[in-house]
Scaffold this motif. Structure first.
Motif, PDB file in Angstrom:
ATOM      1  N   UNK A 156     -62.133 -39.669  42.837  1.00 50.70           N
ATOM      2  CA  UNK A 156     -62.332 -40.031  44.240  1.00 50.70           C
ATOM      3  C   UNK A 156     -62.838 -38.790  44.966  1.00 50.70           C
ATOM      4  N   UNK A 157     -63.912 -39.000  45.706  1.00 49.27           N
ATOM      5  CA  UNK A 157     -64.597 -37.895  46.365  1.00 49.27           C
ATOM      6  C   UNK A 157     -64.978 -38.343  47.768  1.00 49.27           C
ATOM      7  N   UNK A 158     -64.818 -37.440  48.703  1.00 49.91           N
ATOM      8  CA  UNK A 158     -65.060 -37.835  50.092  1.00 49.91           C
ATOM      9  C   UNK A 158     -66.497 -38.294  50.308  1.00 49.91           C
ATOM     10  N   UNK A 159     -67.435 -37.749  49.502  1.00 53.52           N
ATOM     11  CA  UNK A 159     -68.836 -38.127  49.710  1.00 53.52           C
ATOM     12  C   UNK A 159     -69.059 -39.632  49.491  1.00 53.52           C
ATOM     13  N   UNK A 160     -68.170 -40.249  48.720  1.00 55.28           N
ATOM     14  CA  UNK A 160     -68.324 -41.675  48.442  1.00 55.28           C
ATOM     15  C   UNK A 160     -67.380 -42.543  49.271  1.00 55.28           C
ATOM     16  N   UNK A 161     -66.711 -41.917  50.222  1.00 56.87           N
ATOM     17  CA  UNK A 161     -65.848 -42.693  51.092  1.00 56.87           C
ATOM     18  C   UNK A 161     -64.522 -43.022  50.417  1.00 56.87           C
ATOM     19  N   UNK A 162     -63.838 -43.943  51.027  1.00 53.39           N
ATOM     20  CA  UNK A 162     -62.513 -44.304  50.542  1.00 53.39           C
ATOM     21  C   UNK A 162     -62.673 -45.356  49.448  1.00 53.39           C
ATOM     22  N   UNK A 163     -62.967 -44.879  48.285  1.00 48.93           N
ATOM     23  CA  UNK A 163     -63.203 -45.771  47.158  1.00 48.93           C
ATOM     24  C   UNK A 163     -63.254 -44.906  45.916  1.00 48.93           C
ATOM     25  N   UNK A 164     -63.174 -45.515  44.760  1.00 49.15           N
ATOM     26  CA  UNK A 164     -63.372 -44.731  43.549  1.00 49.15           C
ATOM     27  C   UNK A 164     -64.814 -44.244  43.520  1.00 49.15           C
ATOM     28  N   UNK A 165     -65.018 -43.056  43.003  1.00 50.12           N
ATOM     29  CA  UNK A 165     -66.387 -42.553  42.872  1.00 50.12           C
ATOM     30  C   UNK A 165     -67.164 -43.492  41.943  1.00 50.12           C
TER      31      UNK A 165
END
Ligand code: ZN
Length: 276
Positions: A156-165
């Motif tokens: 999970x990465x902030x660049x992809x928002x609140x979701x699994x990368x």
């Protein structure tokens, strides 16, 4: 990106907080021991190039972590027959069956194509479409990214928002990804998490060796060869392991460019997991 329901969002937010100070464990790769190189003197150039096709992937990464932030490393080596069917294997199993993706979620993919070879514009999309059709899973390329691949990739990465990368497919080089050194032309693997007692894949990564695949593209039928590499690595992302049948696309060594019967059955089983 799927948004998920409220409960899931809450989970992601908790993960975000809990993982803030937790290092994602270093993934464990296992490499196949290399036989000593044969002298290549006098070997025609095309033969050398075809030899590269024979090794589609040697290493992978896979790790699990619990939502409590207590991380554990689960080493998975490609080629290990954890669960075998007729003509296919899975790389990881649980008491409930092989580790798979949820069968009712869209698998999202982002592509880092900064180093994509000329003439390879369609191979990733085409390869993904082939795997999606054979597995029955919905797999969508949702955009481009400048994310660099890593064997410690966070799910999970902030660049992809609140979701699994999303699954990352990255054109790269052996210099940037030492796993691609030597004859290895691609690497692929899924990243799993255990939630509610069910281990499932939630992300993954494929790395493609631009310099070698660029040369492969120049061969007759080069596009089909490179697409086969994408299909092979994406099948790893779905959980499939290697098989011994040299005619299968999931053979660790072999020159198949299309899915065999066992490959198709394996992908069908990979797509037939529980809806989570
Ligand atoms: Zn492989």
């Amino acid at each position: 990106m799927h948004t998920g329901d409220a409960e899931e969002q809450e989970l992601f937010e908790r993960l975000e907080r809990e993982f803030a100070d937790v290092k994602v464990p270093r993934a464990v790769r296992r490499r196949r021991p290399r036989p000593p190189r044969r002298p290549r003197e006098g070997m025609p150039r095309t033969k050398r190039l075809v030899a590269w096709v024979l090794v589609l992937g040697l290493g992978a990464w896979s790790f699990s972590h619990t939502p409590t932030g207590r991380s554990l490393v689960a080493a998975v080596g490609w080629g290990r027959t954890a669960v075998a069917g007729d003509g296919y294997t899975f790389t990881a199993e649980t008491p409930g069956g092989p580790v798979r993706w949820s069968s009712c979620r869209t698998i999202e993919v982002v592509v880092n194509d900064a180093l994509r070879p000329v003439g390879a514009a369609d191979v990733v999309g085409d390869g993904i479409a082939e795997v999606a059709a054979a597995s029955g899973l919905t797999i969508e390329v949702v955009g481009a990214t400048d994310e660099q691949p890593s064997d410690r990739r966070a799910v999970e990465q902030s660049r992809y928002g609140v979701s699994w990368a999303p699954v990352l497919v990255a054109w790269t080089t052996p210099e940037a990804d030492p796993g691609l050194a030597g004859d290895t032309v691609g690497l692929g693997g899924g990243i799993s998490v255990a939630l509610d007692g069910v281990t499932r894949y939630v992300s993954g990564q494929v790395t493609l060796d631009t310099p070698q695949l660029e040369e492969m593209l120049a061969l007759p039928d080069g596009e089909a060869l490179v697409r086969a590499v994408v299909v092979h690595e994406m099948a790893h992302v779905l959980g499939l392991g290697h098989v011994d049948d040299p005619a299968a696309l999931m053979a660790e060594t072999g020159g198949a460019t299309s899915l065999g019967e066992g490959d198709r059955e394996g992908l069908r089983v990979a797509g037939d997991g529980p809806c989570l």
